[in-house]
Design a protein around this motif. Sequence first.
Motif, PDB file in Angstrom:
ATOM      1  N   ARG A 201     -16.143   0.956  -4.352  1.00 15.02           N
ATOM      2  CA  ARG A 201     -15.180   2.023  -4.073  1.00 15.02           C
ATOM      3  C   ARG A 201     -14.438   2.451  -5.335  1.00 15.02           C
ATOM      4  NH1 ARG A 201     -12.688  -0.625   1.503  1.00 15.02           N
ATOM      5  NH2 ARG A 201     -14.670  -0.732   2.626  1.00 15.02           N
ATOM      6  N   GLU A 202     -14.194   1.489  -6.211  1.00 15.63           N
ATOM      7  CA  GLU A 202     -13.481   1.818  -7.449  1.00 15.63           C
ATOM      8  C   GLU A 202     -14.282   2.793  -8.309  1.00 15.63           C
ATOM      9  OE1 GLU A 202     -12.121  -2.341  -6.248  1.00 15.63           O
ATOM     10  OE2 GLU A 202     -14.012  -1.231  -6.292  1.00 15.63           O
ATOM     11  N   SER A 274      -1.279   8.840   7.955  1.00 16.80           N
ATOM     12  CA  SER A 274      -2.232   7.769   8.272  1.00 16.80           C
ATOM     13  C   SER A 274      -3.598   8.043   7.649  1.00 16.80           C
ATOM     14  CB  SER A 274      -2.375   7.617   9.788  1.00 16.80           C
ATOM     15  OG  SER A 274      -2.853   8.822  10.381  1.00 16.80           O
ATOM     16  N   GLU A 277      -3.294   7.251   3.894  1.00 15.19           N
ATOM     17  CA  GLU A 277      -3.295   5.805   3.661  1.00 15.19           C
ATOM     18  C   GLU A 277      -4.691   5.224   3.843  1.00 15.19           C
ATOM     19  OE1 GLU A 277      -0.305   4.489   6.355  1.00 15.19           O
ATOM     20  OE2 GLU A 277       1.341   4.835   4.944  1.00 15.19           O
ATOM     21  N   SER A 278      -5.429   5.730   4.832  1.00 15.38           N
ATOM     22  CA  SER A 278      -6.791   5.247   5.065  1.00 15.38           C
ATOM     23  C   SER A 278      -7.703   5.582   3.888  1.00 15.38           C
ATOM     24  CB  SER A 278      -7.339   5.874   6.348  1.00 15.38           C
ATOM     25  OG  SER A 278      -8.698   5.545   6.533  1.00 15.38           O
ATOM     26  N   ALA A 280      -6.758   6.254   0.773  1.00 15.04           N
ATOM     27  CA  ALA A 280      -6.304   5.498  -0.396  1.00 15.04           C
ATOM     28  C   ALA A 280      -6.836   4.069  -0.361  1.00 15.04           C
ATOM     29  CB  ALA A 280      -4.782   5.492  -0.455  1.00 15.04           C
ATOM     30  N   ALA A 281      -6.839   3.471   0.831  1.00 18.48           N
ATOM     31  CA  ALA A 281      -7.367   2.105   0.963  1.00 18.48           C
ATOM     32  C   ALA A 281      -8.879   2.094   0.756  1.00 18.48           C
ATOM     33  CB  ALA A 281      -7.015   1.551   2.337  1.00 18.48           C
ATOM     34  N   ARG A 282      -9.554   3.100   1.306  1.00 15.89           N
ATOM     35  CA  ARG A 282     -11.015   3.151   1.180  1.00 15.89           C
ATOM     36  C   ARG A 282     -11.444   3.314  -0.269  1.00 15.89           C
ATOM     37  NH1 ARG A 282     -12.281   7.510   4.467  1.00 15.89           N
ATOM     38  NH2 ARG A 282     -12.841   8.930   2.776  1.00 15.89           N
ATOM     39  N   ARG A 284      -9.624   2.402  -2.734  1.00 17.74           N
ATOM     40  CA  ARG A 284      -8.952   1.335  -3.489  1.00 17.74           C
ATOM     41  C   ARG A 284      -8.154   1.889  -4.663  1.00 17.74           C
ATOM     42  NH1 ARG A 284     -13.392  -3.637  -3.209  1.00 17.74           N
ATOM     43  NH2 ARG A 284     -13.302  -3.852  -0.956  1.00 17.74           N
ATOM     44  N   ARG A 287      -1.572   1.002  -6.342  1.00 12.18           N
ATOM     45  CA  ARG A 287      -0.401   1.083  -5.470  1.00 12.18           C
ATOM     46  C   ARG A 287       0.385   2.365  -5.734  1.00 12.18           C
ATOM     47  NH1 ARG A 287       0.905   0.596  -0.859  1.00 12.18           N
ATOM     48  NH2 ARG A 287      -0.176  -1.419  -0.884  1.00 12.18           N
ATOM     49  N   ARG A 290      -1.541   5.243  -4.233  1.00 14.49           N
ATOM     50  CA  ARG A 290      -1.462   5.194  -2.768  1.00 14.49           C
ATOM     51  C   ARG A 290      -0.127   5.731  -2.267  1.00 14.49           C
ATOM     52  NH1 ARG A 290      -4.208  -0.396  -0.457  1.00 14.49           N
ATOM     53  NH2 ARG A 290      -6.106  -0.331  -1.690  1.00 14.49           N
ATOM     54  N   ASP A 291       0.947   5.266  -2.894  1.00  9.05           N
ATOM     55  CA  ASP A 291       2.282   5.694  -2.468  1.00  9.05           C
ATOM     56  C   ASP A 291       2.449   7.197  -2.645  1.00  9.05           C
ATOM     57  OD1 ASP A 291       2.860   3.091  -1.841  1.00  9.05           O
ATOM     58  OD2 ASP A 291       4.046   2.695  -3.647  1.00  9.05           O
TER      59      ASP A 291
END
Length: 394
Positions: A201-202, A274, A277-278, A280-282, A284, A287, A290-291
């Motif tokens: 993912r990175e 939501s 956030e999903s 951003a997590a996917r 990776r 922080r 993401r914020d």
Amino acid sequence: MAERLPQVEWSQREDLAALVAALGAENIRWVGGAVRDTLLGATVKDIDAATPLRPEAVIEACKAAGIRTVPTGIDHGTITVLLDGGSVEVTTLRHDVSTDGRRATIAFASDWREDAARRDFTINALYVDPATLELFDYFGGLADLEARRVRFIGDARQRIREDHLRILRYYRFQARFGAELDEAAEEACAELAPTMKGLSRERVAMELLAILALPDPTPTLARIRARGVLPVILPEAGTAQIAALERLIAAERGHSAEPNAIYRLAALLPAVESIAESVAARLRLSRKQRDLLACLAERRAADHVEPKALAYRTGRDCAVGRLLLTGGDFGALSDWEIPELPLKGGEIVQHGVTGAEVSRLLRKVEARWVAENFPPRERVVILLAEELSARTNS
């Protein structure tokens, strides 16, 4: 007569000459982006070199010359050489032994053409003799540069099967340098797009953000969405989101704002926290990224009514992004430093207030201070007195 690289500032650097002297002029050639960008008249940011010397020999030769090195990718033959004018990555000539689309097992080589054959695009496989500036072009990269064509070396499908990330790299380079589409490359990328699901993912995020940071990636993103490539990595980006990106880029230009990849990623997503956030997590993301993405997802048309209040609540980066995304004007924030409320909880305690009531009063004073456009402390003292009086009389 052999083609030569123009004499430009970076090629005349004394620290690079010292590196060449340390390794021997016959053992080093400039390669990749610095060569390509020089020929295009673009700004050169990074300098890479190739050498037939093994990594250990590079380290020893540099050490003998008093040049510092870091073994950043020694398993794959890459040594970072630390120079006064900027670091240089020196990589031993190599060829692929096996690949699985995510990583390659390599073996060191001694033939320049063999090293060139494992690279992705013809325009990235141009080598330069540092002493004579003679150009070595093994696969027609100079002609492709002149035609502004991004073309895989050899069979496009085979090159993509070796490294699935080359699909996104192709689109990034095509957006930067291409004027003429290479149909073989376009078809191969579309056909093999599902293979990107196996990538880290990175790596996907790195390439996607690099595409988004280009001056205007909208036409490229519209094309890769139509060809079924974008849905593999960002299915949330529909037709409406491509249009939103186009509006954002127009707003950036109208305000002379620098491209921001996270703002642009936000434009490609529905304005739902939501979902942000999903994604951003996917991907990776960091922080901080993401914020910011989550904050941008909370954008509303009303954001531009009070830009300073918005910046105070969310921070400057998020405020500017939300204003750009909603068609607002962030001019009021240009030279404005976000202030700190000139009141501490301890001052409220001195008035005999305790417990949760301290925080409640502090928030009420802060809300009035923001609503009054951040007046000086003298006014804050009056606001506190009014709130204390109202509390006593209630």
